[in-house]
Design a protein around this motif. Structure first.
Motif, mmCIF file in Angstrom:
data_model
loop_
_atom_site.group_PDB
_atom_site.id
_atom_site.type_symbol
_atom_site.label_atom_id
_atom_site.label_comp_id
_atom_site.label_asym_id
_atom_site.label_seq_id
_atom_site.Cartn_x
_atom_site.Cartn_y
_atom_site.Cartn_z
ATOM 1 N N ASN A 4 36.800 -8.298 16.462
ATOM 2 C CA ASN A 4 37.856 -7.343 16.793
ATOM 3 C C ASN A 4 38.249 -6.524 15.575
ATOM 4 O OD1 ASN A 4 38.199 -7.969 19.541
ATOM 5 N ND2 ASN A 4 39.414 -9.779 19.016
ATOM 6 N N VAL A 5 38.344 -7.199 14.444
ATOM 7 C CA VAL A 5 38.725 -6.521 13.202
ATOM 8 C C VAL A 5 37.733 -5.413 12.870
ATOM 9 C CG1 VAL A 5 38.800 -6.829 10.700
ATOM 10 C CG2 VAL A 5 40.090 -8.383 12.179
ATOM 11 N N GLU A 6 36.462 -5.721 13.016
ATOM 12 C CA GLU A 6 35.423 -4.734 12.726
ATOM 13 C C GLU A 6 35.539 -3.543 13.682
ATOM 14 O OE1 GLU A 6 31.644 -6.670 12.575
ATOM 15 O OE2 GLU A 6 30.585 -4.807 12.060
ATOM 16 N N THR A 7 35.774 -3.841 14.950
ATOM 17 C CA THR A 7 35.904 -2.772 15.958
ATOM 18 C C THR A 7 37.064 -1.842 15.621
ATOM 19 O OG1 THR A 7 35.028 -4.217 17.673
ATOM 20 C CG2 THR A 7 36.271 -2.293 18.395
ATOM 21 N N ILE A 8 38.215 -2.435 15.357
ATOM 22 C CA ILE A 8 39.379 -1.606 15.040
ATOM 23 C C ILE A 8 39.108 -0.802 13.778
ATOM 24 C CG2 ILE A 8 41.823 -1.630 14.423
ATOM 25 C CD1 ILE A 8 42.181 -4.114 16.112
ATOM 26 N N SER A 9 38.619 -1.478 12.763
ATOM 27 C CA SER A 9 38.376 -0.826 11.480
ATOM 28 C C SER A 9 37.435 0.370 11.615
ATOM 29 C CB SER A 9 37.798 -1.859 10.518
ATOM 30 O OG SER A 9 37.306 -1.242 9.365
ATOM 31 N N LYS A 10 36.409 0.210 12.452
ATOM 32 C CA LYS A 10 35.380 1.249 12.520
ATOM 33 C C LYS A 10 35.648 2.322 13.558
ATOM 34 C CE LYS A 10 31.460 -1.241 10.590
ATOM 35 N NZ LYS A 10 30.101 -1.774 10.807
ATOM 36 N N THR A 11 36.537 2.062 14.505
ATOM 37 C CA THR A 11 36.701 3.037 15.587
ATOM 38 C C THR A 11 38.121 3.555 15.793
ATOM 39 O OG1 THR A 11 37.128 1.406 17.327
ATOM 40 C CG2 THR A 11 34.821 1.883 16.831
ATOM 41 N N CYS A 12 39.099 2.938 15.152
ATOM 42 C CA CYS A 12 40.490 3.289 15.488
ATOM 43 C C CYS A 12 40.791 4.766 15.225
ATOM 44 C CB CYS A 12 41.476 2.419 14.713
ATOM 45 S SG CYS A 12 43.192 2.763 15.172
ATOM 46 N N ILE A 13 41.219 5.437 16.262
ATOM 47 C CA ILE A 13 41.541 6.859 16.176
ATOM 48 C C ILE A 13 42.768 7.087 15.304
ATOM 49 C CG2 ILE A 13 42.375 8.818 17.556
ATOM 50 C CD1 ILE A 13 40.571 7.708 19.833
ATOM 51 N N ALA A 14 43.742 6.209 15.424
ATOM 52 C CA ALA A 14 44.967 6.365 14.632
ATOM 53 C C ALA A 14 44.669 6.262 13.139
ATOM 54 C CB ALA A 14 45.993 5.321 15.037
ATOM 55 N N VAL A 15 43.821 5.333 12.758
ATOM 56 C CA VAL A 15 43.474 5.178 11.346
ATOM 57 C C VAL A 15 42.931 6.495 10.792
ATOM 58 C CG1 VAL A 15 41.858 4.095 9.747
ATOM 59 C CG2 VAL A 15 43.009 2.709 11.462
ATOM 60 N N ARG A 16 41.991 7.075 11.515
ATOM 61 C CA ARG A 16 41.335 8.287 11.032
ATOM 62 C C ARG A 16 42.240 9.500 11.082
ATOM 63 N NH1 ARG A 16 35.517 7.273 14.020
ATOM 64 N NH2 ARG A 16 34.939 5.506 12.717
ATOM 65 N N LEU A 17 42.983 9.593 12.173
ATOM 66 C CA LEU A 17 43.861 10.747 12.311
ATOM 67 C C LEU A 17 44.949 10.717 11.245
ATOM 68 C CD1 LEU A 17 44.533 13.235 13.933
ATOM 69 C CD2 LEU A 17 45.883 11.809 15.481
ATOM 70 N N TYR B 28 50.321 4.547 19.752
ATOM 71 C CA TYR B 28 50.010 3.205 19.237
ATOM 72 C C TYR B 28 51.287 2.416 18.947
ATOM 73 C CZ TYR B 28 45.072 4.487 18.671
ATOM 74 O OH TYR B 28 43.772 4.867 18.895
ATOM 75 N N ASN B 43 46.924 -1.054 10.518
ATOM 76 C CA ASN B 43 45.856 -0.500 9.684
ATOM 77 C C ASN B 43 45.670 -1.314 8.417
ATOM 78 O OD1 ASN B 43 45.700 1.549 11.490
ATOM 79 N ND2 ASN B 43 46.523 3.144 10.155
ATOM 80 N N VAL B 46 44.294 -4.788 9.046
ATOM 81 C CA VAL B 46 42.872 -4.776 9.402
ATOM 82 C C VAL B 46 42.006 -4.535 8.166
ATOM 83 C CG1 VAL B 46 41.117 -3.438 10.614
ATOM 84 C CG2 VAL B 46 43.165 -4.184 11.830
ATOM 85 N N ARG B 50 39.232 -7.127 6.534
ATOM 86 C CA ARG B 50 37.859 -6.755 6.224
ATOM 87 C C ARG B 50 37.514 -7.051 4.761
ATOM 88 N NH1 ARG B 50 33.714 -5.234 9.112
ATOM 89 N NH2 ARG B 50 33.410 -3.172 8.211
ATOM 90 N N TRP B 113 46.323 -2.496 21.205
ATOM 91 C CA TRP B 113 45.515 -1.497 20.500
ATOM 92 C C TRP B 113 44.517 -0.844 21.444
ATOM 93 C CZ3 TRP B 113 40.215 -1.207 19.724
ATOM 94 C CH2 TRP B 113 39.803 -0.162 18.884
ATOM 95 N N GLN B 117 44.269 3.023 22.233
ATOM 96 C CA GLN B 117 42.986 3.651 21.900
ATOM 97 C C GLN B 117 42.429 4.396 23.117
ATOM 98 O OE1 GLN B 117 41.534 3.847 18.981
ATOM 99 N NE2 GLN B 117 39.322 3.914 19.213
ATOM 100 N N LEU B 132 36.645 13.972 14.729
ATOM 101 C CA LEU B 132 37.554 13.219 13.871
ATOM 102 C C LEU B 132 36.762 12.254 12.983
ATOM 103 C CD1 LEU B 132 40.515 12.702 13.244
ATOM 104 C CD2 LEU B 132 40.569 11.035 15.099
#
Lengths: 146, 146
Positions: A4-17, B28, B43, B46, B50, B113, B117, B132
Motif C-alpha cells: 500500500n505504501v508503494e502504491t500511495i507513494s508512486k501514484t498519489c495525486i495529492a502528493v504530486r499536485l 483528501y 504524505n 508514506v 519508504r 485514500w 484518489q 501531472l
DNA sequence: GGTTATTAGTTGCATATACAATATAATTCA
DNA sequence: TGAATTATATTGTATATGCAACTAATAACC
C-alpha cells in the motif's frame, strides 16, 4: 508484491499536485519578491480588479477559498494600501475594491508575472497547461464567472 | 482590447494550480478527517515508510519542501506517536522513522485514500493525471529517489 | 410585529509554507 | 591544531489554509 505504501507513494495525486503547487508558487513568488508581493496576493488583486466591487463570498466562490481564509488574506493587502473596504447598505457586507496604488502595483507586476508564467509553461508543457485549464474549468460554479 | 488584468485572470497558471491544489487537498483531507489525519501528513508518513530511516534533507529534496517547513510539520506527527526521531552518530542529524502506530495508521488510511484518489482521478481525467505525473517527474532531482 | 431562519463575515485554533537568521556540529585546510 | 568553511537542522516572522464556533444583520414567516 506491491505494498500500500508503494502504491500511495508512486501514484498519489495529492502528493504530486501539492509538490507542483509548491514549486510553481515559488517560481511566481521569487519573480514577484522585488515588488513585495506574493502570487497569492496578486491573484486576489487581479480578481478584485476584474470585479470592480468585490464581494468576499463571490471571490471565495471564484477561487474556491474558504471565507475565513479570504477574510484574513485581505488584511495585509489593505495594510499595504492596495485595496480598501467599501461600506454598503447591507451592514453585513464587506465588499472591497482596488485602490489606485493597487492598480499601479498590478501593472508594475506584469513583467515579473510574465517571466514566472514563461517558466511555469516550460515546466508544464503545452499539454500540461491545457489539462490544468480543463480541470479548473470543471470547477467553475454556475453563475460564478468573471 | 485585452488588458493585463484580463490576461492574468484568464491564463495564470499559478491561479489555476493553486485553486486545483485547494480543491484536491480538501478532497483528501475530508476523506481522511475521521482518522485525524491530513493528506500533507499522510504524505510525510508514506515517504518515511519508504525510506525506513528518513533524513530531513532527503525528504525535503524528494518533496521540494523547505527544511524549516518539514522541521515544523513533523512535530504533530511526533506528538501523535506516528513517528519518532532516532539519534545518530552525527549530532547534527535528526533522522526519524515510523512507529508501529504510524504503520498501522497508514494501513487504516488506505480506504479513505482510495476514495479520495478516485474522486481526484475523476476530476483530473486520465490525461490530467498523466500530465501531472510528467511534470512531477521533471522535478525529480538526480539521485533523489524512493 | 416578533420570533425564527438565513446570510455575511470574523475569530479561535491548528496546520502548512518559506525566507532570513541562527545554532551547532563536522570537515577542511593552512 | 586551530581557524575558516560547510553541513544539518531549528527559530523568528509573516502569510496561507480550513474547520468550528461565533456575531451581527437581514429576510421569512406566522
Amino acid at each position: 508484491m506491491t505494498t500500500n505504501v508503494e502504491t500511495i507513494s508512486k501514484t498519489c495525486i495529492a502528493v504530486r499536485l501539492r509538490l507542483l503547487n509548491r514549486v510553481v508558487t515559488n517560481l511566481y513568488d521569487d519573480a514577484l519578491r522585488p515588488l513585495g508581493l506574493k502570487v497569492s496576493q496578486l491573484n486576489i488583486l487581479v480578481v478584485t480588479a476584474r470585479l470592480g466591487l468585490a464581494r468576499p463570498a463571490k471571490v471565495c466562490d471564484l477561487l474556491h477559498l474558504d471565507t475565513s481564509t479570504l477574510s484574513r488574506n485581505i488584511k495585509p493587502l489593505q495594510a499595504n494600501g492596495w485595496l480598501e473596504v467599501v461600506p454598503e447598505e447591507d451592514a453585513r457586507a464587506q465588499p472591497f475594491r482596488l485602490t489606485a496604488q493597487g492598480k499601479q502595483l498590478i501593472e508594475k507586476a506584469v513583467p515579473a508575472w510574465e517571466e514566472a508564467q514563461r517558466q511555469a509553461t516550460e515546466l508544464l508543457g503545452r499539454d500540461g497547461v491545457a489539462q490544468l485549464a480543463k480541470a479548473a474549468k470543471k470547477l467553475r460554479k454556475p453563475g460564478v464567472e468573471i
